[in-house]
Design a protein around this motif. Structure first.
Motif, PDB file in Angstrom:
ATOM      1  N   ILE A 256       0.894  -1.327   0.039  1.00 46.44           N
ATOM      2  CA  ILE A 256      -0.043  -0.060  -0.058  1.00 46.44           C
ATOM      3  C   ILE A 256       1.051   1.232   0.104  1.00 46.44           C
ATOM      4  O   ILE A 256       0.420   2.209  -0.799  1.00 46.44           O
ATOM      5  CB  ILE A 256      -0.927  -0.150   1.036  1.00 46.44           C
ATOM      6  N   THR A 257       2.005   1.356   0.545  1.00 52.62           N
ATOM      7  CA  THR A 257       2.780   2.333   0.918  1.00 52.62           C
ATOM      8  C   THR A 257       3.378   2.733  -0.700  1.00 52.62           C
ATOM      9  O   THR A 257       3.661   3.603  -1.079  1.00 52.62           O
ATOM     10  CB  THR A 257       3.934   2.133   1.616  1.00 52.62           C
ATOM     11  N   SER A 258       4.004   1.610  -1.321  1.00 52.64           N
ATOM     12  CA  SER A 258       4.636   1.767  -2.791  1.00 52.64           C
ATOM     13  C   SER A 258       3.368   1.922  -3.746  1.00 52.64           C
ATOM     14  O   SER A 258       3.732   3.048  -4.705  1.00 52.64           O
ATOM     15  CB  SER A 258       5.054   0.311  -3.096  1.00 52.64           C
ATOM     16  N   TYR A 259       2.166   1.711  -3.575  1.00 50.34           N
ATOM     17  CA  TYR A 259       1.200   2.249  -4.229  1.00 50.34           C
ATOM     18  C   TYR A 259       0.992   3.726  -4.177  1.00 50.34           C
ATOM     19  O   TYR A 259       0.677   4.314  -5.214  1.00 50.34           O
ATOM     20  CB  TYR A 259      -0.277   1.383  -3.856  1.00 50.34           C
ATOM     21  N   ALA A 260       1.141   4.242  -3.002  1.00 48.47           N
ATOM     22  CA  ALA A 260       0.899   5.643  -2.707  1.00 48.47           C
ATOM     23  C   ALA A 260       1.769   6.492  -3.410  1.00 48.47           C
ATOM     24  O   ALA A 260       1.603   7.420  -4.212  1.00 48.47           O
ATOM     25  CB  ALA A 260       0.773   6.000  -1.228  1.00 48.47           C
ATOM     26  N   HIS A 264       2.015   9.212  -6.849  1.00 52.19           N
ATOM     27  CA  HIS A 264       2.821  10.592  -6.820  1.00 52.19           C
ATOM     28  C   HIS A 264       2.079  11.504  -5.630  1.00 52.19           C
ATOM     29  O   HIS A 264       2.042  12.502  -5.641  1.00 52.19           O
ATOM     30  CB  HIS A 264       2.390  11.517  -8.105  1.00 52.19           C
ATOM     31  N   TYR A 265       1.871  10.700  -4.501  1.00 52.18           N
ATOM     32  CA  TYR A 265       1.381  11.435  -3.341  1.00 52.18           C
ATOM     33  C   TYR A 265       2.855  11.588  -2.898  1.00 52.18           C
ATOM     34  O   TYR A 265       3.815  10.852  -2.950  1.00 52.18           O
ATOM     35  CB  TYR A 265       0.733  10.301  -2.406  1.00 52.18           C
ATOM     36  N   SER A 266       2.827  12.527  -1.601  1.00 51.57           N
ATOM     37  CA  SER A 266       4.248  12.941  -0.926  1.00 51.57           C
ATOM     38  C   SER A 266       4.777  11.592  -0.254  1.00 51.57           C
ATOM     39  O   SER A 266       4.094  10.588   0.050  1.00 51.57           O
ATOM     40  CB  SER A 266       3.748  14.107  -0.020  1.00 51.57           C
ATOM     41  N   GLN A 267       6.074  11.793   0.018  1.00 56.74           N
ATOM     42  CA  GLN A 267       6.663  10.801   0.668  1.00 56.74           C
ATOM     43  C   GLN A 267       6.136  10.353   1.934  1.00 56.74           C
ATOM     44  O   GLN A 267       5.835   9.589   2.735  1.00 56.74           O
ATOM     45  CB  GLN A 267       8.145  11.057   0.809  1.00 56.74           C
ATOM     46  N   ALA A 268       5.770  11.627   2.790  1.00 62.06           N
ATOM     47  CA  ALA A 268       5.248  11.565   4.213  1.00 62.06           C
ATOM     48  C   ALA A 268       3.823  11.169   4.220  1.00 62.06           C
ATOM     49  O   ALA A 268       3.410  10.059   4.921  1.00 62.06           O
ATOM     50  CB  ALA A 268       5.151  12.994   4.772  1.00 62.06           C
ATOM     51  N   PHE A 269       2.987  11.247   3.265  1.00 63.81           N
ATOM     52  CA  PHE A 269       1.631  10.839   3.063  1.00 63.81           C
ATOM     53  C   PHE A 269       1.641   9.283   2.737  1.00 63.81           C
ATOM     54  O   PHE A 269       0.959   8.580   3.247  1.00 63.81           O
ATOM     55  CB  PHE A 269       0.843  11.610   2.372  1.00 63.81           C
ATOM     56  N   SER A 270       2.476   8.808   2.032  1.00 63.99           N
ATOM     57  CA  SER A 270       2.551   7.507   1.536  1.00 63.99           C
ATOM     58  C   SER A 270       3.064   6.598   2.726  1.00 63.99           C
ATOM     59  O   SER A 270       2.558   5.536   2.650  1.00 63.99           O
ATOM     60  CB  SER A 270       3.624   7.409   0.217  1.00 63.99           C
ATOM     61  N   TYR A 271       3.786   7.257   3.522  1.00 62.06           N
ATOM     62  CA  TYR A 271       4.252   6.246   4.646  1.00 62.06           C
ATOM     63  C   TYR A 271       2.985   6.229   5.762  1.00 62.06           C
ATOM     64  O   TYR A 271       2.954   5.631   6.652  1.00 62.06           O
ATOM     65  CB  TYR A 271       5.476   6.994   5.326  1.00 62.06           C
ATOM     66  N   VAL A 273      -0.300   6.200   5.049  1.00 61.09           N
ATOM     67  CA  VAL A 273      -1.455   5.348   4.603  1.00 61.09           C
ATOM     68  C   VAL A 273      -1.540   4.255   5.414  1.00 61.09           C
ATOM     69  O   VAL A 273      -2.489   3.590   5.690  1.00 61.09           O
ATOM     70  CB  VAL A 273      -1.571   5.207   3.109  1.00 61.09           C
ATOM     71  N   LEU A 274      -0.363   3.455   5.707  1.00 56.14           N
ATOM     72  CA  LEU A 274      -0.486   2.152   6.351  1.00 56.14           C
ATOM     73  C   LEU A 274      -0.881   2.315   7.846  1.00 56.14           C
ATOM     74  O   LEU A 274      -1.488   1.654   8.248  1.00 56.14           O
ATOM     75  CB  LEU A 274       1.082   1.521   6.369  1.00 56.14           C
ATOM     76  N   PRO A 275      -0.530   3.459   8.537  1.00 56.80           N
ATOM     77  CA  PRO A 275      -1.143   3.597   9.951  1.00 56.80           C
ATOM     78  C   PRO A 275      -2.700   4.056   9.996  1.00 56.80           C
ATOM     79  O   PRO A 275      -3.298   3.404  10.618  1.00 56.80           O
ATOM     80  CB  PRO A 275      -0.197   4.960  10.464  1.00 56.80           C
ATOM     81  N   ILE A 276      -3.108   4.618   8.974  1.00 58.47           N
ATOM     82  CA  ILE A 276      -4.398   4.740   8.523  1.00 58.47           C
ATOM     83  C   ILE A 276      -5.023   3.593   8.268  1.00 58.47           C
ATOM     84  O   ILE A 276      -6.224   3.291   8.754  1.00 58.47           O
ATOM     85  CB  ILE A 276      -4.672   5.696   7.303  1.00 58.47           C
ATOM     86  N   LEU A 277      -4.523   2.704   7.577  1.00 55.37           N
ATOM     87  CA  LEU A 277      -5.463   1.207   7.535  1.00 55.37           C
ATOM     88  C   LEU A 277      -5.304   0.645   8.601  1.00 55.37           C
ATOM     89  O   LEU A 277      -6.370   0.149   8.971  1.00 55.37           O
ATOM     90  CB  LEU A 277      -4.323   0.651   6.484  1.00 55.37           C
ATOM     91  N   ASN A 278      -4.335   0.667   9.326  1.00 54.75           N
ATOM     92  CA  ASN A 278      -4.176  -0.201  10.818  1.00 54.75           C
ATOM     93  C   ASN A 278      -5.257   0.577  11.664  1.00 54.75           C
ATOM     94  O   ASN A 278      -5.636  -0.289  12.670  1.00 54.75           O
ATOM     95  CB  ASN A 278      -2.924  -0.135  11.197  1.00 54.75           C
ATOM     96  N   ALA A 279      -5.294   2.050  11.683  1.00 51.69           N
ATOM     97  CA  ALA A 279      -6.536   2.590  12.681  1.00 51.69           C
ATOM     98  C   ALA A 279      -7.724   2.045  12.380  1.00 51.69           C
ATOM     99  O   ALA A 279      -8.368   1.913  13.453  1.00 51.69           O
ATOM    100  CB  ALA A 279      -6.484   4.036  12.163  1.00 51.69           C
ATOM    101  N   GLY A 280      -8.133   1.639  11.130  1.00 47.82           N
ATOM    102  CA  GLY A 280      -9.188   0.982  10.762  1.00 47.82           C
ATOM    103  C   GLY A 280      -9.258  -0.317  11.587  1.00 47.82           C
ATOM    104  O   GLY A 280     -10.338  -0.796  11.747  1.00 47.82           O
ATOM    105  N   SER A 281      -8.254  -0.898  11.332  1.00 47.59           N
ATOM    106  CA  SER A 281      -8.265  -2.402  11.833  1.00 47.59           C
ATOM    107  C   SER A 281      -8.427  -2.665  13.360  1.00 47.59           C
ATOM    108  O   SER A 281      -8.829  -3.473  13.637  1.00 47.59           O
ATOM    109  CB  SER A 281      -6.940  -2.941  11.393  1.00 47.59           C
ATOM    110  N   THR A 323      -6.939  11.407  -2.954  1.00 50.10           N
ATOM    111  CA  THR A 323      -6.722  11.285  -1.683  1.00 50.10           C
ATOM    112  C   THR A 323      -7.749  10.716  -1.312  1.00 50.10           C
ATOM    113  O   THR A 323      -7.638   9.805  -0.052  1.00 50.10           O
ATOM    114  CB  THR A 323      -6.255  12.684  -1.093  1.00 50.10           C
ATOM    115  N   ALA A 324      -8.845  11.396  -1.062  1.00 50.92           N
ATOM    116  CA  ALA A 324     -10.066  11.077  -0.360  1.00 50.92           C
ATOM    117  C   ALA A 324     -10.628   9.571  -0.519  1.00 50.92           C
ATOM    118  O   ALA A 324     -10.924   8.802   0.420  1.00 50.92           O
ATOM    119  CB  ALA A 324     -11.366  11.684  -0.833  1.00 50.92           C
ATOM    120  N   GLY A 325     -10.088   9.109  -1.886  1.00 48.52           N
ATOM    121  CA  GLY A 325     -10.757   7.846  -2.024  1.00 48.52           C
ATOM    122  C   GLY A 325      -9.534   6.761  -1.432  1.00 48.52           C
ATOM    123  O   GLY A 325     -10.189   5.559  -0.756  1.00 48.52           O
ATOM    124  N   LEU A 326      -8.413   7.070  -1.285  1.00 50.05           N
ATOM    125  CA  LEU A 326      -7.329   6.223  -0.756  1.00 50.05           C
ATOM    126  C   LEU A 326      -7.408   6.180   0.625  1.00 50.05           C
ATOM    127  O   LEU A 326      -7.461   5.173   1.399  1.00 50.05           O
ATOM    128  CB  LEU A 326      -5.771   6.778  -1.331  1.00 50.05           C
TER     129      LEU A 326
END
Length: 424
Positions: A256-260, A264-271, A273-281, A323-326
Motif C-alpha cells: 500500500i505504501t509503494s502504491y501511494a 505521486h503522493y508525497s513521501q510523508a503521506f505515502s508512509y 497510509v499504512l497507519p491509517i489502514l491499521n487504525a481502521g483495523s 486522496t479521499a478515495g485512498l
C-alpha cells in the motif's frame, strides 16, 4: 405436572450453565489479564506484520534498490509463511506444555531480529534475520497469544479474541509512524533499535500475563498436523476460505505504501497510509469479535468479507488515485479485513473441542502458510507484468476475497445449516 416439568427443565438448564461457567470463567481479573497479555503479544508480533509496507518501501529504495519487486517480496512472504507455518509444531506443543516457554522463546527471537535488522545490508541478511528469525519468533509469540484466550472464554470468545488481536493493529499504527519520524533524524539502524526497546517492554508484559488454564494434556501426541481432519467437509472448506483470505491480506499490507508513491503522493503521506489502514483495523479486530458472539462467528466473517470486497472493487480500484478515495479505502479495508486475524481462529475453534484446538489450528495454518509464502511474490510478479500499474494487483486481491467468501459460505452451510439468519 407442567410446573414440575418446567422447574426440572430450569434446574437442568441452570446445571448446564453452571458447568459451563466452571469450565470457562468468561471473565474475571485473571482472564482479562490473559487478554491483556495477548494484546501485548499481538502488538509485539503482528504489529511487525502490519508494518511490512513500511519495511518493503524503505528497503526497496535503499539497501536492496538493485533487486526486483518480486525478489524483495520473497523476504516478506517467507516471513509470513513462517509466522503461520510454524504452527505445525507450536499449536500441538501449546496443547501439551502450555504457553510459557513458547512466549519466552518467541520474545527473544523477535527482539534479537529487530535489533539486528538495523545493520542488515545484503539480501541474505534480511532473509536470515527478518524472514527466518523474525518469522519464527512471531509465530512462537502470536500462536499462544491467541490460543491462551480460548482457555478462559467460550461464549465471549469472539469478543475477547478481538480485543487481544487489536494489539496487532495498534502496533501497525505505532511502528510505521515511529519509523517515518525517526529514520530521517537518527537513521534506520537506531529507529529499529528504539522499536526493539518498545517490543522488549511489551514482551515482558506478555510473558508475565499469558497463561493457560485447562490441565496439561497427558496425551503426548506427535506435534504434527492431522490432515485426516480435512475429511470433515466444514473444516476443509474453512481451510480453503482462510487460505484465500491470507493469500490476499498480505498484498495491501505489503504494497500500500509503494502504491501511494506510484500515484505521486508525497513521501510523508505515502508512509502514513499504512497507519491509517491499521487504525481502521483496530476497530476491525474488536467489533467483529464482539458481534460474532451475538450473530455467529461464521456469519460475521462472511459479512466483513463482503465489506472487504466492496472496499477493493468499489473504492480502491476506481478511486485510489484520489486522496479521499485512498483514505476511505484504507480505513474501510483495515476495518473489514481486521476480522481475518481475529475471527478465523475463532471459527476454527468452533469446529472442535478446546483441547484439540492447537491441532486444528496447526493443520489449517500449515496449509494457509503456503498462501502467505506465495501471495506477495505473485502480486509482485503481476505488478511487473502490468508495467508497474497496480490494477492487476488490485483485481487479484479482490478475486481472492471473492473465492474466500464462497468457500466460507459453504463451510458455514455444512457446519451450521443453510438458513440465512441461523446463528453460526
Amino acid at each position: 405436572m407442567a410446573d414440575s416439568a418446567e422447574a426440572a427443565e430450569a434446574a437442568s438448564s441452570l446445571t448446564l450453565n453452571s458447568e459451563e461457567e466452571v469450565q470457562y470463567p468468561e471473565g474475571g481479573l485473571q482472564a482479562w489479564l490473559v487478554v491483556f497479555g495477548g494484546w501485548c503479544g499481538f502488538f509485539s508480533s503482528l504489529g511487525i506484520t502490519n508494518t511490512l509496507a513500511s519495511f518493503q518501501t524503505y528497503i526497496s529504495e535503499n539497501q536492496l534498490a538493485s533487486y526486483s519487486t518480486d525478489q524483495v517480496g520473497w523476504i516478506f512472504s517467507l516471513y509470513a509463511f513462517l509466522t503461520f507455518g510454524c504452527g505445525i509444531y507450536i499449536g500441538p506443543i501449546f496443547d501439551v506444555y502450555g504457553p510459557r516457554l513458547l512466549v519466552l522463546l518467541g520474545s527473544v527471537c523477535i527482539i534479537v531480529s529487530i535489533f539486528v535488522l538495523g545493520v542488515c545490508t545484503q539480501y541474505w541478511h534480511f532473509i536470515l534475520d527478518f524472514s527466518i528469525l523474525g518469522g519464527f519468533g512471531t509465530s512462537l509469540l502470536f500462536t499462544p497469544s491467541i490460543a491462551a484466550v480460548g482457555h478462559w472464554f467460550h461464549r465471549r470468545r469472539g469478543n475477547a479474541t478481538g480485543i487481544a488481536a487489536a494489539g496487532g493493529a495498534f502496533g501497525g499504527i505505532v511502528f510505521p509512524l515511529l519509523l517515518q519520524s525517526l529514520i530521517p533524524k537518527i537513521g534506520f539502524g537506531w529507529a529499529t533499535r528504539i522499536m526493539g526497546f518498545i517490543i522488549l517492554f511489551l514482551c515482558a508484559l506478555a510473558n508475565l500475563f499469558i497463561r493457560s488454564r485447562l490441565p496439561v494434556s497427558s496425551n503426548r501426541r506427535s506435534p504434527h498436523p492431522d490432515f485426516r481432519i480435512l475429511a470433515q467437509p466444514a473444516f476443509a472448506w474453512t481451510v480453503v476460505g482462510v487460505f484465500l483470505l491470507e493469500w490476499a491480506l498480505f498484498i495491501p499490507l505489503t504494497y500500500i505504501t509503494s502504491y501511494a508513491i506510484s500515484k505521486h503522493y508525497s513521501q510523508a503521506f505515502s508512509y502514513q497510509v499504512l497507519p491509517i489502514l491499521n487504525a481502521g483495523s483496530v476497530f476491525g479486530r474488536w467489533l467483529p469479535g464482539f458481534y460474532s458472539d451475538i450473530i455467529g462467528r461464521y456469519n460475521t466473517t462472511l459479512l466483513f468479507t463482503i465489506l472487504t470486497i466492496f472496499s477493493i472493487f468499489v473504492i480502491w480500484l476506481p478511486f485510489g488515485a484520489h486522496t479521499a478515495g485512498l483514505v476511505v479505502f484504507c480505513l474501510l479495508f483495515g476495518f473489514a479485513s481486521g476480522s481475518n486475524i481475529s475471527l478465523t481462529p475463532v471459527c476454527i475453534g468452533q469446529l472442535c473441542e478446546t483441547r484439540d484446538y492447537g491441532r486444528y489450528y496447526a493443520t489449517c495454518y500449515t496449509i494457509v502458510s503456503l498462501g502467505c509464502l506465495t501471495g506477495v511474490p505473485i502480486a509482485g510478479a503481476i505488478l511487473e507484468r502490468c508495467g508497474g500499474s497496480y490494477w492487476g494487483l488490485i483485481v487479484w486481491t479482490g478475486a481472492c476475497y471473492v473465492g474466500a467468501l464462497v468457500a466460507l459460505y459453504v463451510a458455514r452451510g455444512l457446519a451450521g445449516g443453510w438458513k440465512l439468519w441461523l446463528w453460526y
